[in-house]
Design a protein around this motif. Structure first.
Motif, short mmCIF file in Angstrom:
data_model
loop_
_atom_site.label_atom_id
_atom_site.label_comp_id
_atom_site.label_asym_id
_atom_site.label_seq_id
_atom_site.Cartn_x
_atom_site.Cartn_y
_atom_site.Cartn_z
N THR A 32 50.02 47.23 44.45
CA THR A 32 49.73 47.22 46.12
C THR A 32 47.87 47.54 45.79
OG1 THR A 32 51.18 48.47 45.99
CG2 THR A 32 51.68 46.07 47.44
N ALA A 33 47.75 48.53 44.87
CA ALA A 33 46.30 48.86 44.94
C ALA A 33 45.27 48.38 44.55
CB ALA A 33 46.63 50.15 43.89
N ALA A 34 45.87 47.31 44.16
CA ALA A 34 44.45 46.89 43.60
C ALA A 34 45.10 45.00 44.08
CB ALA A 34 43.79 46.15 42.07
N ALA A 35 44.98 44.23 45.09
CA ALA A 35 45.97 43.21 45.57
C ALA A 35 44.91 41.99 44.86
CB ALA A 35 45.19 43.65 47.32
N PHE A 36 43.07 42.29 44.72
CA PHE A 36 42.73 41.64 44.42
C PHE A 36 42.20 41.15 43.87
CE2 PHE A 36 43.44 39.98 48.97
CZ PHE A 36 44.23 39.23 48.97
N THR A 37 41.39 40.77 42.30
CA THR A 37 41.00 41.18 41.46
C THR A 37 40.15 39.07 41.62
OG1 THR A 37 42.30 40.85 39.62
CG2 THR A 37 41.82 43.71 40.53
N ILE A 38 39.72 40.03 39.76
CA ILE A 38 38.69 37.96 39.60
C ILE A 38 39.57 37.91 39.09
CG2 ILE A 38 36.21 39.80 39.50
CD1 ILE A 38 35.70 39.40 36.91
N ASP A 39 40.57 38.31 37.78
CA ASP A 39 42.10 38.07 37.69
C ASP A 39 42.63 37.47 38.50
OD1 ASP A 39 40.97 38.51 34.72
OD2 ASP A 39 41.39 40.93 35.59
#
Length: 107
Positions: A32-39
């Motif tokens: 939840t801390a990083a919902a979306f990334t380039i991965d």
């Protein structure tokens, strides 16, 4: 005698792929801390209006879901697709997209 090393290799492989029984709350917090990334898979990014807006912004207003090859690359991440993009997705572009995606607050 050859069975023993092969069995040991099999057990080692099984140990590597076995699910961990650690505290799942830490993994959930990371998710939840990083919902979306380039991965994140592109289809996941395109399914959320906020992350889709980031991609549209960085791809010159183009909706990636309308790309003729979308079905072929939608399960891949931007980071995975970049080397095959013929220079369309640069490292600089990935950094900017990553920053914008990180700014999205989890729902």
């Amino acid at each position: 005698m050859k069975f023993i090393p092969l069995a040991a290799l099999g057990l080692a492989a099984a140990a590597l792929t076995a699910p961990a029984f650690a505290d799942d709350s830490a993994a959930a917090a990371t998710t939840t801390a990083a919902a979306f990334t380039i991965d994140t898979p592109i289809e996941t990014l395109m399914a959320d209006e906020r992350s889709k807006a980031v991609l549209v912004k960085h791809f010159g207003g183009q909706d990636l879901a309308q790309h003729p090859a979308y079905e072929q690359f939608k399960t891949l991440s931007l980071k995975a697709v970049a080397p095959f993009s013929q220079g369309m997705i640069t490292d600089d572009m990935l950094e900017k997209i990553a920053a914008d995606l990180a700014a999205i607050t989890p729902a």
